[in-house]
Design an enzyme around this catalytic site. Structure first.
Site, PDB file in Angstrom:
ATOM      1  N   GLU A 126       1.506  -0.461  -4.922  1.00  0.00           N
ATOM      2  CA  GLU A 126       0.490   0.503  -5.302  1.00  0.00           C
ATOM      3  C   GLU A 126       1.139   1.853  -5.555  1.00  0.00           C
ATOM      4  OE1 GLU A 126      -3.163   3.276  -3.968  1.00  0.00           O
ATOM      5  OE2 GLU A 126      -1.410   2.901  -2.736  1.00  0.00           O
ATOM      6  N   ASP A 143       0.823  -1.201   0.000  1.00  0.00           N
ATOM      7  CA  ASP A 143       0.000   0.000   0.000  1.00  0.00           C
ATOM      8  C   ASP A 143       0.866   1.262   0.000  1.00  0.00           C
ATOM      9  OD1 ASP A 143      -2.691   1.331   0.611  1.00  0.00           O
ATOM     10  OD2 ASP A 143      -1.499   2.019   2.311  1.00  0.00           O
TER      11      ASP A 143
HETATM   12  C1  QV4 Z   1      -7.974  13.613   8.382  1.00  0.00           C
HETATM   13  C2  QV4 Z   1      -7.904  14.984   7.721  1.00  0.00           C
HETATM   14  C3  QV4 Z   1      -6.475  15.378   7.538  1.00  0.00           C
HETATM   15  C4  QV4 Z   1      -5.792  15.355   8.893  1.00  0.00           C
HETATM   16  C5  QV4 Z   1      -5.983  13.989   9.594  1.00  0.00           C
HETATM   17  C6  QV4 Z   1      -5.484  14.003  11.005  1.00  0.00           C
HETATM   18  O1  QV4 Z   1      -8.537  14.938   6.426  1.00  0.00           O
HETATM   19  O2  QV4 Z   1      -6.373  16.688   6.964  1.00  0.00           O
HETATM   20  O3  QV4 Z   1      -4.438  15.584   8.687  1.00  0.00           O
HETATM   21  O4  QV4 Z   1      -7.348  13.604   9.609  1.00  0.00           O
HETATM   22  O5  QV4 Z   1      -5.506  12.737  11.592  1.00  0.00           O
HETATM   23  C7  QV4 Z   1      -8.339   8.931   6.075  1.00  0.00           C
HETATM   24  C8  QV4 Z   1      -9.268  10.106   5.823  1.00  0.00           C
HETATM   25  C9  QV4 Z   1      -8.585  11.419   5.970  1.00  0.00           C
HETATM   26  C10 QV4 Z   1      -7.927  11.453   7.347  1.00  0.00           C
HETATM   27  C11 QV4 Z   1      -6.876  10.354   7.365  1.00  0.00           C
HETATM   28  C12 QV4 Z   1      -6.080  10.304   8.672  1.00  0.00           C
HETATM   29  O6  QV4 Z   1      -9.877  10.032   4.557  1.00  0.00           O
HETATM   30  O7  QV4 Z   1      -9.508  12.482   5.828  1.00  0.00           O
HETATM   31  O8  QV4 Z   1      -7.320  12.666   7.500  1.00  0.00           O
HETATM   32  O9  QV4 Z   1      -7.506   9.117   7.167  1.00  0.00           O
HETATM   33  O10 QV4 Z   1      -6.903  10.099   9.732  1.00  0.00           O
HETATM   34  C13 QV4 Z   1      -7.555   5.053   2.693  1.00  0.00           C
HETATM   35  C14 QV4 Z   1      -8.538   6.149   2.298  1.00  0.00           C
HETATM   36  C15 QV4 Z   1      -8.138   7.461   2.876  1.00  0.00           C
HETATM   37  C16 QV4 Z   1      -7.961   7.326   4.373  1.00  0.00           C
HETATM   38  C17 QV4 Z   1      -6.907   6.260   4.649  1.00  0.00           C
HETATM   39  C18 QV4 Z   1      -6.653   6.020   6.118  1.00  0.00           C
HETATM   40  O11 QV4 Z   1      -8.576   6.239   0.880  1.00  0.00           O
HETATM   41  O12 QV4 Z   1      -9.152   8.425   2.618  1.00  0.00           O
HETATM   42  O13 QV4 Z   1      -7.567   8.553   4.930  1.00  0.00           O
HETATM   43  O14 QV4 Z   1      -7.348   5.028   4.087  1.00  0.00           O
HETATM   44  O15 QV4 Z   1      -7.820   5.701   6.771  1.00  0.00           O
HETATM   45  C19 QV4 Z   1      -3.023   8.727  -2.791  1.00  0.00           C
HETATM   46  C20 QV4 Z   1      -1.913   7.756  -2.456  1.00  0.00           C
HETATM   47  C21 QV4 Z   1      -2.365   6.316  -2.504  1.00  0.00           C
HETATM   48  C22 QV4 Z   1      -3.646   6.110  -1.698  1.00  0.00           C
HETATM   49  C23 QV4 Z   1      -4.689   7.084  -2.219  1.00  0.00           C
HETATM   50  C24 QV4 Z   1      -5.999   7.004  -1.461  1.00  0.00           C
HETATM   51  O16 QV4 Z   1      -0.811   7.952  -3.319  1.00  0.00           O
HETATM   52  O17 QV4 Z   1      -1.337   5.524  -1.990  1.00  0.00           O
HETATM   53  O18 QV4 Z   1      -4.217   8.419  -2.107  1.00  0.00           O
HETATM   54  N1  QV4 Z   1      -4.103   4.729  -1.752  1.00  0.00           N
HETATM   55  C25 QV4 Z   1      -3.799   3.769  -0.643  1.00  0.00           C
HETATM   56  C26 QV4 Z   1      -4.968   2.856  -0.327  1.00  0.00           C
HETATM   57  C27 QV4 Z   1      -6.062   3.663   0.334  1.00  0.00           C
HETATM   58  C28 QV4 Z   1      -5.573   4.156   1.669  1.00  0.00           C
HETATM   59  C29 QV4 Z   1      -4.160   4.544   1.678  1.00  0.00           C
HETATM   60  C30 QV4 Z   1      -3.347   4.403   0.576  1.00  0.00           C
HETATM   61  C31 QV4 Z   1      -3.585   4.948   2.952  1.00  0.00           C
HETATM   62  O19 QV4 Z   1      -5.391   2.178  -1.464  1.00  0.00           O
HETATM   63  O20 QV4 Z   1      -7.249   2.910   0.491  1.00  0.00           O
HETATM   64  O21 QV4 Z   1      -6.349   5.311   2.045  1.00  0.00           O
HETATM   65  O22 QV4 Z   1      -3.196   3.747   3.593  1.00  0.00           O
HETATM   66  O23 QV4 Z   1      -3.289   8.723  -4.181  1.00  0.00           O
END
Ligand code: QV4
Ligand code: CA
Length: 510
Positions: A246, A210
């Site tokens: 990824e 990931d």
């Molecule tokens: C929130 C605020 C932030 C603040 C933070 C403080 O928005 O401004 O700084 O709280 O704690 C979630 C929330 C997000 C939250 C964050 C941290 O959406 O709003 O921040 O957590 O608490 C998945 C979801 C994300 C989620 C994350 C962790 O898609 O929305 O974030 O899980 O729960 C890029 C990357 C790529 C990524 C993609 C989504 O290059 O690598 O974005 N894809 C992978 C996975 C994806 C996962 C992650 C990465 C993270 O496929 O499912 O994100 O592990 O393109």
């Protein structure tokens, strides 16, 4: 001598590009958010018998429990205990054993770039009850402390990533506020390698890494170098885990997918975006242009890519894709997209399997895209029930059980290794191509009927169309296609048909 050494090195390295599938299997399916117990049952009752090679499972490491239980909590690790919303370690072990025993292998989604978000707080609201304090960077369940994170290393205005053209920020700062691990540290590498080696000893076959874009390729490599070979109970001696990283690279950013080729395969996100445009006929695209699909479209080398129509992020408007992505919500076009992918030789293919949620757009954004899997009042995930007609209940979509998709997974197994051949198109949206003398597929995505006689390359005989129906016993359940002595056959496809495509292969010959 040096030539010999080179060959040895190439031989050892090539292993992580190879998915280690069982004989005559060519695809994996992502059973997103499924319980380990349900996956074990699915391997035995469906995936094994229908030629699926493996399963990508949701992250297996202990994670944060968030309010309302969104799916994304799986991407906020608290420790590396195998203890998640999908089940406990005993259930995980049982799943791996039972799936491996029917020749279906397990690929685990590994979250090693970060731990939970900086705002997660203090407490034990985690799936195994491990204590954490995100503000203090304290994760005794691993254990990690302040020293193990990149807070000091990150150079951006707010600790997050505000410029995707700055490779240092992308790798050293917080993705979405998630606490960024210091992967250059020997200690951190060791903890991650221990977790992966634990999974390997249990019997998994490989890993999705990931957020790879957010990790330095060299740090990933250093961790991979510490991994053991796969468990010899199921895999040949000296087999390395399959690796796919990824990296969302649609072009125009500071980091490119090719930086990761040395570590294993990489997700090709252009694939689903571009095929979505073609099948939706957006931007002047048409299926005739698919003649040079693959590297000819600017995709990464065939042997480096993992391809898919949609994934758990872009099917709901998260990371990498946009409006053209086809999903189960557009089932008619989706089946064509998945059918095309499974028929075409480019890439290692992954099929998506989803759950339904009440998609609700406000100003173009789906405000329900956070919703977790079908669950009971206590937050536990609902079991995947199987209906009499083999579809799934309890809001599990089970795209992999749609007969057209299941039959194309088998098609890909049958034509494995055969060349792309006998291309035909009408310069619009009617196309056809074969795979050597083993299989042939025809699409009509135009707004008029199709009635053509085409050279298939197949041996003469009667074949069952595996899209409208399939071969059962000595009969075809629906359409039948007859291939003449010269290898040609007549195809009639109505543009209003629910599935305006036809596929035949030598194992569906009468
Ligand atoms: C929130 C605020 C932030 C603040 C933070 C403080 O928005 O401004 O700084 O709280 O704690 C979630 C929330 C997000 C939250 C964050 C941290 O959406 O709003 O921040 O957590 O608490 C998945 C979801 C994300 C989620 C994350 C962790 O898609 O929305 O974030 O899980 O729960 C890029 C990357 C790529 C990524 C993609 C989504 O290059 O690598 O974005 N894809 C992978 C996975 C994806 C996962 C992650 C990465 C993270 O496929 O499912 O994100 O592990 O393109
Ligand atoms: Ca990072």
């Amino acid at each position: 001598m040096s030539v010999f050494l080179l060959l040895v090195v190439v031989g050892l390295c090539s292993a992580q590009y190879n998915p280690n599938l069982n004989e005559n299997r060519t695809s994996i399916v992502h059973l997103f958010e499924w319980r380990w117990e349900d996956i074990a049952a699915e391997c035995e009752r469906y995936l094994g018998p229908n030629g699926f090679g493996g399963v990508q499972v949701s992250p297996a490491s202990e994670h944060l429990i968030m309010e309302n239980r969104p799916w994304e909590e799986r991407y906020q690790p608290i420790s590396y205990k195998i203890c998640t919303r999908s089940g406990n370690e005993k259930q995980f072990r049982d799943m791996v054993t039972r799936c491996n025993n029917v020749g279906v292998y397990i690929y685990v989604d590994i979250v090693m770039n970060h731990m939970t978000g900086y705002g997660a707080g203090i407490g034990t609201s985690s799936t195994c009850g491990s204590y954490f304090n995100s503000g203090a960077r304290d994760f005794p369940g691993v254990p990690y402390s302040r020293l193990d994170f990149n807070d000091k290393k990150c150079r951006s205005s707010n600790g997050g990533i505000d410029n995707y053209n700055d490779a240092y920020q992308v790798r050293d700062c917080q993705l979405l506020g998630l606490l960024d691990l210091a992967l250059e540290k020997d200690y951190v590498r060791g903890k991650i390698a221990d977790y992966l080696n634990n999974l390997i000893s249990i019997g998994v076959a490989g890993f999705r890494l990931d957020a790879s874009k957010h990790m330095w390729p060299g740090d990933i490599k250093a961790i991979l170098n510490r991994l053991n070979n796969l468990n010899t109970k199921w895999f040949a001696n000296e087999t390395k885990p399959f690796i796919f990283q990824e990296v969302i690279d649609l072009g125009g950013e500071g980091i490119s997918a090719s930086e990761y080729f040395g570590n294993g395969r990489v997700t090709e996100f252009k694939y689903g975006v571009k095929l979505g445009n073609v099948i939706r006929k957006w931007n002047g695209e048409k299926m005739a242009y698919l003649k040079n699909w693959g590297e000819g479209w600017g995709f990464m080398p065939n042997g480096k890519s993992l391809v898919f129509i949609d994934n758990h992020d872009n099917q709901r408007g998260h990371g990498g894709g946009g409006a053209s992505i086809l999903t189960f919500f557009d089932s008619r076009l989706y089946k064509m997209g998945v059918g095309f992918m499974l028929a075409h030789p480019y890439g290692f293919t992954r099929v998506m399997s989803s759950y339904r949620w009440p998609r609700y757009f406000v100003n173009g954004k789906d405000i329900n895209n956070w919703m977790g899997p079908p669950s009971n009042a206590d937050g536990s995930i609902k079991t995947v029930t199987i209906n009499a007609d083999t579809t799934c209940g309890n809001d599990w979509v089970c795209e992999h059980r749609w007969p057209q998709i299941k039959n194309m997974v088998i098609f890909r197994n049958v034509v494995d290794g055969e060349p792309f051949s006998n291309w035909w198109d009408n310069d619009s949206n009617q196309i056809a191509f074969g795979r050597g003398n083993k299989g042939f597929i025809v699409f009509n995505n135009d707004d008029w009927n199709m009635d053509v006689t085409l050279k298939t390359g197949l041996p003469a005989g009667s074949y069952c169309d595996v899209i409208s129906g399939q071969k059962e016993g000595t009969k075809c359940t629906r359409k039948q296609i007859s291939v003449g002595n010269d290898g040609s056959a007549r195809f009639q496809i109505s543009n209003t048909s629910e599935d305006p495509f036809v596929a035949i292969h030598v194992n569906a010959m009468l």
